[in-house]
Motif scaffolding. Structure first.
Motif, PDB file in Angstrom:
ATOM      1  N   ALA A 194       0.837  -1.212   0.000  1.00 50.70           N
ATOM      2  CA  ALA A 194       0.000   0.000   0.000  1.00 50.70           C
ATOM      3  C   ALA A 194       0.867   1.255   0.000  1.00 50.70           C
ATOM      4  O   ALA A 194       0.558   2.225  -0.702  1.00 50.70           O
ATOM      5  CB  ALA A 194      -0.950  -0.015   1.193  1.00 50.70           C
ATOM      6  N   ALA A 195       1.955   1.244   0.763  1.00 54.14           N
ATOM      7  CA  ALA A 195       2.858   2.396   0.781  1.00 54.14           C
ATOM      8  C   ALA A 195       3.562   2.542  -0.571  1.00 54.14           C
ATOM      9  O   ALA A 195       3.724   3.658  -1.073  1.00 54.14           O
ATOM     10  CB  ALA A 195       3.889   2.255   1.905  1.00 54.14           C
ATOM     11  N   PHE A 196       3.956   1.420  -1.160  1.00 50.58           N
ATOM     12  CA  PHE A 196       4.572   1.458  -2.483  1.00 50.58           C
ATOM     13  C   PHE A 196       3.605   2.068  -3.489  1.00 50.58           C
ATOM     14  O   PHE A 196       3.983   2.930  -4.292  1.00 50.58           O
ATOM     15  CB  PHE A 196       4.997   0.053  -2.919  1.00 50.58           C
ATOM     16  N   LEU A 197       2.343   1.632  -3.440  1.00 47.98           N
ATOM     17  CA  LEU A 197       1.318   2.171  -4.341  1.00 47.98           C
ATOM     18  C   LEU A 197       1.187   3.681  -4.172  1.00 47.98           C
ATOM     19  O   LEU A 197       1.182   4.418  -5.156  1.00 47.98           O
ATOM     20  CB  LEU A 197      -0.030   1.498  -4.079  1.00 47.98           C
ATOM     21  N   ALA A 198       1.089   4.145  -2.931  1.00 49.18           N
ATOM     22  CA  ALA A 198       0.924   5.584  -2.677  1.00 49.18           C
ATOM     23  C   ALA A 198       2.111   6.371  -3.237  1.00 49.18           C
ATOM     24  O   ALA A 198       1.930   7.432  -3.851  1.00 49.18           O
ATOM     25  CB  ALA A 198       0.763   5.839  -1.184  1.00 49.18           C
TER      26      ALA A 198
END
Length: 123
Positions: A99-103
């Motif tokens: 999720a952090a990578f996506l953001a």
């Protein structure tokens, strides 16, 4: 058939405005009904990301999310897993927090779209 140029143009316009788009909107941009596009969406988005990576661009599919997530851009479940797999297939290291990578990648796409501006160059 999903059209890469139409999809990329839609993604770039949305990202320039710091917005996400739905999978359905990507299908609509090519004039393909969702019932037909559904099974072709993952390979289509991977091809867009593979080509973007080859051009030194961010993973443009980061801003393509399910319809319920368009407003906030966060993915969960299968869409997030699919995006992480796509990123890894393109040689990116996702790490333990997809999720952090996506953001982070969404921010890169927003910056790319703003910087690139104008129309998509086709080859």
């Amino acid at each position: 058939m999903l059209d890469a140029a139409a999809s990329l143009a839609l993604i770039r316009r949305a990202a320039a405005a710091r917005r996400c788009v739905s999978y359905g909107a990507v299908a609509d941009a090519s004039g393909v009904p969702w019932s037909v596009a559904r099974r072709r969406m993952d390979p289509h988005l991977f091809a867009l990301c593979r080509d973007a990576t080859a051009r030194g661009w961010p993973l443009v599919s980061a801003v393509v999310v399910d319809v319920r997530s368009v407003a906030h851009g966060r993915m969960r479940g299968r869409p997030l897993v699919g995006f992480a797999r796509c990123a890894e297939r393109c040689g990116r290291i996702v790490g333990g927090d997809a999720a952090a990578f996506l953001a982070e990648e969404q921010e890169r796409v927003f910056a790319w779209a703003k910087q690139e501006g104008g129309d998509v160059v086709h080859h």
